[in-house]
Design a protein around this motif. Structure first.
Motif, PDB file in Angstrom:
ATOM      1  N   TYR A 111      30.993  40.637  37.970  1.00 24.85           N
ATOM      2  CA  TYR A 111      30.924  40.887  39.401  1.00 24.85           C
ATOM      3  C   TYR A 111      32.064  41.817  39.837  1.00 24.85           C
ATOM      4  CZ  TYR A 111      27.223  37.457  40.257  1.00 24.85           C
ATOM      5  OH  TYR A 111      26.022  36.787  40.283  1.00 24.85           O
ATOM      6  N   GLU A 112      31.955  42.322  41.057  1.00 25.59           N
ATOM      7  CA  GLU A 112      32.963  43.267  41.540  1.00 25.59           C
ATOM      8  C   GLU A 112      34.312  42.580  41.754  1.00 25.59           C
ATOM      9  OE1 GLU A 112      32.308  44.848  45.480  1.00 25.59           O
ATOM     10  OE2 GLU A 112      30.924  43.212  45.945  1.00 25.59           O
ATOM     11  N   ARG A 113      35.360  43.376  41.615  1.00 26.13           N
ATOM     12  CA  ARG A 113      36.747  42.953  41.847  1.00 26.13           C
ATOM     13  C   ARG A 113      37.234  41.887  40.862  1.00 26.13           C
ATOM     14  NH1 ARG A 113      38.727  46.945  43.855  1.00 26.13           N
ATOM     15  NH2 ARG A 113      40.589  45.695  44.283  1.00 26.13           N
ATOM     16  N   VAL A 114      36.684  41.888  39.649  1.00 31.92           N
ATOM     17  CA  VAL A 114      37.186  40.938  38.645  1.00 31.92           C
ATOM     18  C   VAL A 114      38.164  41.608  37.676  1.00 31.92           C
ATOM     19  CG1 VAL A 114      35.195  39.414  38.756  1.00 31.92           C
ATOM     20  CG2 VAL A 114      35.202  41.301  37.110  1.00 31.92           C
ATOM     21  N   GLY A 115      38.319  42.938  37.759  1.00 29.85           N
ATOM     22  CA  GLY A 115      39.312  43.614  36.937  1.00 29.85           C
ATOM     23  C   GLY A 115      38.771  44.390  35.756  1.00 29.85           C
ATOM     24  N   LYS A 116      37.515  44.835  35.822  1.00 29.07           N
ATOM     25  CA  LYS A 116      36.923  45.571  34.702  1.00 29.07           C
ATOM     26  C   LYS A 116      37.633  46.906  34.474  1.00 29.07           C
ATOM     27  CE  LYS A 116      32.810  45.467  36.507  1.00 29.07           C
ATOM     28  NZ  LYS A 116      33.118  44.618  37.697  1.00 29.07           N
ATOM     29  N   THR A 117      37.821  47.667  35.534  1.00 32.24           N
ATOM     30  CA  THR A 117      38.469  48.979  35.403  1.00 32.24           C
ATOM     31  C   THR A 117      39.916  48.831  34.939  1.00 32.24           C
ATOM     32  OG1 THR A 117      37.052  49.921  37.125  1.00 32.24           O
ATOM     33  CG2 THR A 117      39.118  51.072  36.646  1.00 32.24           C
ATOM     34  N   THR A 118      40.611  47.850  35.472  1.00 32.83           N
ATOM     35  CA  THR A 118      42.007  47.634  35.090  1.00 32.83           C
ATOM     36  C   THR A 118      42.109  47.257  33.626  1.00 32.83           C
ATOM     37  OG1 THR A 118      42.491  46.892  37.340  1.00 32.83           O
ATOM     38  CG2 THR A 118      44.099  46.356  35.651  1.00 32.83           C
ATOM     39  N   LEU A 119      41.217  46.402  33.142  1.00 36.14           N
ATOM     40  CA  LEU A 119      41.243  46.021  31.727  1.00 36.14           C
ATOM     41  C   LEU A 119      40.879  47.199  30.835  1.00 36.14           C
ATOM     42  CD1 LEU A 119      41.598  43.921  29.527  1.00 36.14           C
ATOM     43  CD2 LEU A 119      39.213  43.227  29.881  1.00 36.14           C
ATOM     44  N   TRP A 189      39.932  34.383  36.957  1.00 32.66           N
ATOM     45  CA  TRP A 189      40.542  33.063  36.862  1.00 32.66           C
ATOM     46  C   TRP A 189      41.029  32.601  38.237  1.00 32.66           C
ATOM     47  CZ3 TRP A 189      41.144  29.038  33.709  1.00 32.66           C
ATOM     48  CH2 TRP A 189      42.162  28.122  33.999  1.00 32.66           C
ATOM     49  N   GLY A 190      40.756  31.334  38.555  1.00 26.13           N
ATOM     50  CA  GLY A 190      41.264  30.768  39.793  1.00 26.13           C
ATOM     51  C   GLY A 190      40.438  31.082  41.015  1.00 26.13           C
ATOM     52  N   ALA A 191      39.264  31.713  40.817  1.00 29.91           N
ATOM     53  CA  ALA A 191      38.433  32.074  41.968  1.00 29.91           C
ATOM     54  C   ALA A 191      37.307  31.074  42.200  1.00 29.91           C
ATOM     55  CB  ALA A 191      37.850  33.472  41.769  1.00 29.91           C
ATOM     56  N   THR A 219      40.241  36.952  33.796  1.00 35.50           N
ATOM     57  CA  THR A 219      41.299  37.871  34.224  1.00 35.50           C
ATOM     58  C   THR A 219      42.199  37.208  35.266  1.00 35.50           C
ATOM     59  OG1 THR A 219      39.905  38.813  35.972  1.00 35.50           O
ATOM     60  CG2 THR A 219      39.801  39.845  33.781  1.00 35.50           C
ATOM     61  N   HIS A 220      43.292  37.874  35.603  1.00 40.67           N
ATOM     62  CA  HIS A 220      44.265  37.369  36.576  1.00 40.67           C
ATOM     63  C   HIS A 220      44.812  36.000  36.149  1.00 40.67           C
ATOM     64  CE1 HIS A 220      41.616  40.195  38.720  1.00 40.67           C
ATOM     65  NE2 HIS A 220      42.668  40.472  39.498  1.00 40.67           N
ATOM     66  N   PHE A 221      44.997  35.819  34.859  1.00 38.08           N
ATOM     67  CA  PHE A 221      45.398  34.522  34.321  1.00 38.08           C
ATOM     68  C   PHE A 221      46.918  34.366  34.342  1.00 38.08           C
ATOM     69  CE2 PHE A 221      46.582  31.909  30.575  1.00 38.08           C
ATOM     70  CZ  PHE A 221      46.034  30.710  30.999  1.00 38.08           C
ATOM     71  N   HIS A 251      38.637  34.862  25.880  1.00 34.14           N
ATOM     72  CA  HIS A 251      40.017  35.319  26.023  1.00 34.14           C
ATOM     73  C   HIS A 251      40.443  35.199  27.475  1.00 34.14           C
ATOM     74  CE1 HIS A 251      40.885  37.259  22.052  1.00 34.14           C
ATOM     75  NE2 HIS A 251      39.578  37.168  21.967  1.00 34.14           N
ATOM     76  N   LEU A 252      41.760  35.093  27.686  1.00 38.71           N
ATOM     77  CA  LEU A 252      42.353  35.067  29.020  1.00 38.71           C
ATOM     78  C   LEU A 252      43.416  36.150  29.093  1.00 38.71           C
ATOM     79  CD1 LEU A 252      42.744  31.191  29.351  1.00 38.71           C
ATOM     80  CD2 LEU A 252      41.083  32.617  30.579  1.00 38.71           C
ATOM     81  N   VAL A 253      43.402  36.951  30.161  1.00 38.84           N
ATOM     82  CA  VAL A 253      44.335  38.070  30.275  1.00 38.84           C
ATOM     83  C   VAL A 253      44.834  38.206  31.712  1.00 38.84           C
ATOM     84  CG1 VAL A 253      43.135  39.349  28.433  1.00 38.84           C
ATOM     85  CG2 VAL A 253      42.594  39.836  30.825  1.00 38.84           C
ATOM     86  N   ASP A 254      45.939  38.889  31.837  1.00 38.97           N
ATOM     87  CA  ASP A 254      46.390  39.462  33.101  1.00 38.97           C
ATOM     88  C   ASP A 254      46.702  40.914  32.791  1.00 38.97           C
ATOM     89  OD1 ASP A 254      47.740  40.429  35.306  1.00 38.97           O
ATOM     90  OD2 ASP A 254      48.741  38.548  35.742  1.00 38.97           O
ATOM     91  N   SER A 255      45.776  41.799  33.112  1.00 42.20           N
ATOM     92  CA  SER A 255      45.892  43.197  32.688  1.00 42.20           C
ATOM     93  C   SER A 255      47.107  43.881  33.287  1.00 42.20           C
ATOM     94  CB  SER A 255      44.622  43.964  33.062  1.00 42.20           C
ATOM     95  OG  SER A 255      43.490  43.384  32.456  1.00 42.20           O
ATOM     96  N   CYS A 256      47.436  43.571  34.538  1.00 40.60           N
ATOM     97  CA  CYS A 256      48.573  44.230  35.190  1.00 40.60           C
ATOM     98  C   CYS A 256      49.892  43.798  34.560  1.00 40.60           C
ATOM     99  CB  CYS A 256      48.567  43.940  36.681  1.00 40.60           C
ATOM    100  SG  CYS A 256      47.196  44.707  37.570  1.00 40.60           S
ATOM    101  N   ALA A 257      50.006  42.518  34.189  1.00 42.16           N
ATOM    102  CA  ALA A 257      51.239  42.017  33.569  1.00 42.16           C
ATOM    103  C   ALA A 257      51.246  42.204  32.060  1.00 42.16           C
ATOM    104  CB  ALA A 257      51.406  40.529  33.904  1.00 42.16           C
ATOM    105  N   GLY A 258      50.112  42.615  31.502  1.00 40.82           N
ATOM    106  CA  GLY A 258      50.023  42.802  30.057  1.00 40.82           C
ATOM    107  C   GLY A 258      49.784  41.520  29.279  1.00 40.82           C
ATOM    108  N   VAL A 259      49.527  40.424  29.960  1.00 42.42           N
ATOM    109  CA  VAL A 259      49.336  39.136  29.290  1.00 42.42           C
ATOM    110  C   VAL A 259      47.977  39.101  28.592  1.00 42.42           C
ATOM    111  CG1 VAL A 259      49.090  36.652  29.626  1.00 42.42           C
ATOM    112  CG2 VAL A 259      50.805  37.935  30.936  1.00 42.42           C
TER     113      VAL A 259
END
Length: 394
Positions: A111-119, A189-191, A219-221, A251-259
């Motif tokens: 879905y939109e705004r889940v972080g596909k482009t950022t990942l 994650w968390g939504a 994402t956003h983990f 998998h669980l990630v936070d793309s902005c933090a690199g996690v």
């Protein structure tokens, strides 16, 4: 659970139908081409990586099922076109020699705004932006990675397809799903409860690629409690039960933090290094054709529409020295290097050299509300001047 057939098997010249589905056959005897009367052959779900050259001599074979095999010689795209295409493939190998290369296609859905482009950016090593705008249509990118356990000169060339998450695009996405692709299904994650959303996307993938590998990525983990971990593991179990044919990895990630990004990248490359769909053994001119397409697409990017009729493609790009052009086109279509809808009678006469151009064309129609309203008002008829107006910005 047959693991092998004897060389004498090819002596059954009167055999007309053969069902060997769901066994453990890793190879067929070279004598297999001696089954001159064979009309139906079911080898679905075995371990075949290669067919014997004699296979191209099965002139009576009308029904063939080779799905569910890790075929690289010939690739499954060739096998699906039947015995004449298989025979042409082996003839081309003898005449041109084999080219060994590694290609992949990673498709990002969710879905939109889940972080596909950022990942997608993080996996390519591109700087990410927490305020990244939503993808409009489909964004296509190219990247290259070293493969684990391979010499440095051997690299995986990947086409990354970032699909927009807005509902208005869902129907158009079906044009670009591929059984050769590796999928990344993202959820935030968390939504709140998103299991139903995952079911929707997994059903879409399953319809086009029933044996696909899907990386389900939260994402956003930022960490979780033991209770949350237990609930998540239960949800994973339900997904595995509902989609037994799909190879699900979590998998669980936070793309902005690199996690978790490096772990995900490593898992993707490990999968690619062991997946038969990544390694290609094709006639040398098929690989040259892909490079020609890339060059022609670059030339067309500045001024021309990157769309050619099949006649013009054969004369201007492929040339006379690539007689198996349709088999090659089918393979590069599935890998996202170009677009050729060979199964559709009205579309098979055209080749799209740059896939991004067609996704932009869809976007122009779907997101221009005035255009869609005029189409609705005309009872679904699309006039030429309306097409020119809609596509003027492509």
């Amino acid at each position: 659970q047959l693991a092998a057939l004897p060389e004498s098997f090819g002596g059954l010249a009167s055999l007309a139908r053969l069902w060997l589905r769901g066994n453990q056959l890793a190879a067929l005897p070279e004598s297999f081409g001696g089954l001159a009367s064979l009309a139906t052959l079911d080898l679905h779900g075995n371990q075949l990586a290669a067919l014997p050259e004699s296979f191209g001599g099965l002139a009576s074979l009308a029904e063939l099922d080779l799905r569910g095999n890790p075929l690289t010689q010939p690739p499954l795209e060739v096998c699906q076109r039947g015995v004449p295409a298989i025979a042409a493939y082996f003839e081309a190998l003898r005449a041109q020699g084999a080219a060994d290369a590694h290609f992949g296609r990673w498709i990002f859905v969710g879905y939109e705004r889940v972080g596909k482009t950022t990942l997608s950016k993080a996996l390519r090593g591109v700087a990410v932006d927490e305020a990244e705008a939503s993808t409009d249509g489909v964004a296509v990118h190219e990247a290259s990675y070293p493969l684990p356990g391979q010499p440095a000169a051997i690299r995986l060339r990947v086409s990354l397809w970032d699909f927009a998450g807005q509902r208005v695009y869902y129907l158009t996405h079906q044009f670009f799903l591929s059984p050769r692709a590796t999928y990344m299904l993202l959820w935030k994650w968390g939504a709140g409860q998103q299991e139903r959303q995952l079911f929707f996307w997994l059903r879409s993938i399953e319809a086009q690629a029933p044996a696909a590998t899907v990386f389900v990525v939260g994402t956003h983990f930022h960490g979780c409690s033991a209770q949350e971990e237990a609930a998540m593991e239960e949800a994973r179990g339900r997904l595995r039960t509902a989609f037994p044919g799909l190879q699900l990895r979590f998998h669980l990630v936070d793309s902005c933090a690199g996690v978790g990004v490096e772990a995900l990248r490593s898992a993707l490359l490990e999968h690619a290094s062991s997946s038969p769909s990544t390694r290609l053994e094709v006639p040398a001119q098929w690989l040259e054709l892909r490079d020609k397409v890339s060059a022609a697409a670059a030339d067309a990017a500045a001024s021309d529409v990157p769309l050619l009729s099949m006649h013009d493609f054969k004369t201007e790009v492929a040339g006379a020295d690539c007689p198996e052009v349709e088999e090659a086109l089918r393979l590069w279509h599935d890998l996202g290097s170009l677009l050729w809808f060979g199964e559709h009678e009205q579309l098979r006469g055209f080749v799209v050299l740059r896939p991004q151009w067609l996704t932009d064309a869809f976007r122009c129609v779907i997101t221009q509300h005035q255009v869609t309203k005029r189409i609705q008002d005309s009872g679904g008829r699309v006039r030429r001047e309306l097409v020119q107006e809609a596509f003027s910005s492509v």
